[in-house]
Design a protein around this motif. Structure first.
Motif, PDB file in Angstrom:
ATOM      1  N   THR A 112       0.831  -1.205   0.000  1.00 31.32           N
ATOM      2  CA  THR A 112       0.000   0.000   0.000  1.00 31.32           C
ATOM      3  C   THR A 112       0.860   1.248   0.000  1.00 31.32           C
ATOM      4  O   THR A 112       0.515   2.259  -0.626  1.00 31.32           O
ATOM      5  CB  THR A 112      -0.942   0.002   1.213  1.00 31.32           C
ATOM      6  N   ASP A 113       1.981   1.195   0.688  1.00 29.71           N
ATOM      7  CA  ASP A 113       2.889   2.345   0.717  1.00 29.71           C
ATOM      8  C   ASP A 113       3.401   2.669  -0.678  1.00 29.71           C
ATOM      9  O   ASP A 113       3.506   3.843  -1.058  1.00 29.71           O
ATOM     10  CB  ASP A 113       4.058   2.047   1.665  1.00 29.71           C
ATOM     11  N   ILE A 114       3.708   1.644  -1.470  1.00 27.16           N
ATOM     12  CA  ILE A 114       4.146   1.880  -2.852  1.00 27.16           C
ATOM     13  C   ILE A 114       3.033   2.551  -3.651  1.00 27.16           C
ATOM     14  O   ILE A 114       3.271   3.519  -4.390  1.00 27.16           O
ATOM     15  CB  ILE A 114       4.576   0.556  -3.517  1.00 27.16           C
ATOM     16  N   ILE A 115       1.807   2.060  -3.512  1.00 31.39           N
ATOM     17  CA  ILE A 115       0.668   2.659  -4.214  1.00 31.39           C
ATOM     18  C   ILE A 115       0.524   4.125  -3.830  1.00 31.39           C
ATOM     19  O   ILE A 115       0.375   5.008  -4.690  1.00 31.39           O
ATOM     20  CB  ILE A 115      -0.628   1.892  -3.894  1.00 31.39           C
ATOM     21  N   GLN A 116       0.570   4.418  -2.532  1.00 32.41           N
ATOM     22  CA  GLN A 116       0.389   5.780  -2.057  1.00 32.41           C
ATOM     23  C   GLN A 116       1.486   6.705  -2.573  1.00 32.41           C
ATOM     24  O   GLN A 116       1.224   7.843  -2.970  1.00 32.41           O
ATOM     25  CB  GLN A 116       0.330   5.795  -0.530  1.00 32.41           C
ATOM     26  N   GLN A 117       2.733   6.227  -2.565  1.00 33.27           N
ATOM     27  CA  GLN A 117       3.829   7.069  -3.042  1.00 33.27           C
ATOM     28  C   GLN A 117       3.722   7.336  -4.539  1.00 33.27           C
ATOM     29  O   GLN A 117       3.972   8.457  -4.998  1.00 33.27           O
ATOM     30  CB  GLN A 117       5.175   6.406  -2.719  1.00 33.27           C
ATOM     31  N   LEU A 118       3.353   6.322  -5.307  1.00 32.53           N
ATOM     32  CA  LEU A 118       3.197   6.521  -6.746  1.00 32.53           C
ATOM     33  C   LEU A 118       2.104   7.546  -7.054  1.00 32.53           C
ATOM     34  O   LEU A 118       2.210   8.330  -8.008  1.00 32.53           O
ATOM     35  CB  LEU A 118       2.860   5.191  -7.423  1.00 32.53           C
ATOM     36  N   LEU A 119       1.050   7.547  -6.244  1.00 37.34           N
ATOM     37  CA  LEU A 119      -0.094   8.428  -6.505  1.00 37.34           C
ATOM     38  C   LEU A 119       0.109   9.847  -5.996  1.00 37.34           C
ATOM     39  O   LEU A 119      -0.580  10.766  -6.440  1.00 37.34           O
ATOM     40  CB  LEU A 119      -1.355   7.837  -5.863  1.00 37.34           C
ATOM     41  N   THR A 120       1.035  10.049  -5.067  1.00 36.92           N
ATOM     42  CA  THR A 120       1.176  11.366  -4.429  1.00 36.92           C
ATOM     43  C   THR A 120       2.498  12.060  -4.713  1.00 36.92           C
ATOM     44  O   THR A 120       2.636  13.252  -4.446  1.00 36.92           O
ATOM     45  CB  THR A 120       1.002  11.247  -2.904  1.00 36.92           C
ATOM     46  N   ASP A 121       3.481  11.343  -5.252  1.00 33.34           N
ATOM     47  CA  ASP A 121       4.807  11.914  -5.475  1.00 33.34           C
ATOM     48  C   ASP A 121       5.134  11.845  -6.967  1.00 33.34           C
ATOM     49  O   ASP A 121       5.164  10.764  -7.560  1.00 33.34           O
ATOM     50  CB  ASP A 121       5.859  11.143  -4.671  1.00 33.34           C
ATOM     51  N   ALA A 122       5.400  12.992  -7.568  1.00 36.92           N
ATOM     52  CA  ALA A 122       5.656  13.041  -9.012  1.00 36.92           C
ATOM     53  C   ALA A 122       7.029  12.515  -9.391  1.00 36.92           C
ATOM     54  O   ALA A 122       7.265  12.152 -10.546  1.00 36.92           O
ATOM     55  CB  ALA A 122       5.499  14.475  -9.512  1.00 36.92           C
ATOM     56  N   SER A 123       7.946  12.455  -8.444  1.00 39.97           N
ATOM     57  CA  SER A 123       9.299  11.991  -8.766  1.00 39.97           C
ATOM     58  C   SER A 123       9.332  10.476  -8.868  1.00 39.97           C
ATOM     59  O   SER A 123       8.527   9.776  -8.243  1.00 39.97           O
ATOM     60  CB  SER A 123      10.284  12.464  -7.690  1.00 39.97           C
ATOM     61  N   PRO A 124      10.262   9.919  -9.648  1.00 38.05           N
ATOM     62  CA  PRO A 124      10.370   8.460  -9.782  1.00 38.05           C
ATOM     63  C   PRO A 124      10.612   7.793  -8.427  1.00 38.05           C
ATOM     64  O   PRO A 124      11.340   8.321  -7.579  1.00 38.05           O
ATOM     65  CB  PRO A 124      11.565   8.272 -10.718  1.00 38.05           C
TER      66      PRO A 124
END
Length: 349
Positions: free
Chosen positions: A135-147
């Motif tokens: 879930t943390d990966i999902i949240q970071q992908l959705l909220t952080d524009a950087s790779p």
């Protein structure tokens, strides 16, 4: 003088009928009807189940969005089924196409035979650790524009970027079962809503289960003006069934679900009106029910709200009128002194 607690709304979700309960020919129409009823009667969103026996929840989510204006699908997500990037891509794509927010119901377990068929032998508590990382990966992908680059125990990604990106106001809310210690730890780590299967409100002794997290519950409701009518409807809809009782007992023997065991143990004790466990005990559904008059059910809902429960996920509605009856009970809950000093996300009847 003590300051007043911040305003908090109570949000209500319905549940989409599972494909296993409706014929193939009628299923799309049934999903569309339930979604429209839910939106019309003020539900914030609608839970969409997932397991090995059901139609893919993301395809059902697409149907729901196409046939409603604002209803938010609450999509059950099981890490065994897909990579976290795929989930994030689904969410971003739906946001891009429809500008609709979805919610995620993160599922650590499921039916034991389903997991075994997929060769997932991960122990109960480890599944929640995996869920946190996933879930943390999902949240970071959705909220952080950087790779995104991360190397965890279960997942590794290297300079992964989500395109198209998701507008900030469409970032999904996250729900996680908080019945076990491992589940509760995941709830806190992710800032999620803890989804629980409640006891009768009186059994909490007036003490909130915990004020450090947002709490929600899965609950069925059958309410009518007359209490006898409500119980007549309830017993006709969920008759006692020896075969269902034996199926439930068999499921208990192979389940490692904490909430399943908690409800079963609670069902061995005397039930208190309006709290009813017969549908659960006879394998008709997977949550407790509140049954009674509008006033009786409304007062019990008010007690739960006072204990800190702010989200209610209803069972699958039998028809549109059932949601109207439930709406009345919730409105009476708002009128109970001390129950809720703010608002309910349900429109006027």
């Amino acid at each position: 003088m003590m300051s007043q607690p911040p305003a908090r709304s109570v949000q209500v979700f319905s549940t989409c009928p599972p494909s296993s309960a409706v014929s193939r020919e009628a299923y799309v129409e049934r999903v569309t009807d339930v979604a429209r009823w839910s939106e019309q009667h003020g539900c914030k969103g609608i839970l969409v189940y997932t397991d090995n026996s059901l139609v893919d929840p993301w395809l059902i989510t697409h149907i729901i969005i196409q046939h409603t204006k604002a209803l938010c699908p609450l999509v059950a997500v099981q890490p065994t089924y897909m990579h976290p990037y795929t989930v994030a891509k689904m969410i971003a794509s739906l946001g891009y196409l429809y500008g609709r927010r979805v919610y995620l119901n993160m599922v650590a377990g499921g039916f034991k035979n389903d997991l075994a068929a997929l060769n997932d032998t991960t122990p109960h508590d480890k599944r929640y650790e995996r869920l946190r990382e996933y879930t943390d990966i999902i949240q970071q992908l959705l909220t952080d524009a950087s790779p995104l680059t991360c190397s965890g125990e279960f997942y590794k990604v290297d300079r992964l970027k989500l395109i198209p990106s998701l507008p900030r106001d469409l970032v999904p809310g996250v729900f996680v079962s908080g019945s076990s210690e491992a589940g509760l730890a995941a709830v806190k780590a992710l800032g999620a809503v803890s989804v629980e299967y409640p006891k009768p409100a009186a059994e909490y002794g007036g003490d909130p289960p915990g004020a450090d997290i947002e709490r929600g519950m899965r609950i069925g409701i059958i309410a009518r003006e007359d209490e006898a009518e409500a119980w007549s409807v309830a017993r006709a809809r969920f008759p006692e069934d020896r075969k269902g009782q034996l199926t439930h007992q068999l499921a208990m023997k192979v389940s490692d679900s904490v909430w399943h065991k908690q409800l079963t143990q609670l069902g061995e004790q005397s039930e208190s009106n309006p709290y009813w466990l017969i549908p659960f005990q006879h394998y008709k559904t997977f949550c407790p029910y509140l049954v009674g008059s509008y006033r009786c059910v409304g007062e019990e809902l008010a007690r739960y709200v006072k204990l800190g429960y702010g989200t209610f996920i209803l069972d699958v509605p039998s028809d549109e009128s059932e949601l109207r009856h439930i709406n009345i009970a919730f409105r009476l809950a708002l009128q109970t002194p001390g129950a809720l000093p703010n608002r309910l996300e349900v429109p006027p009847r």
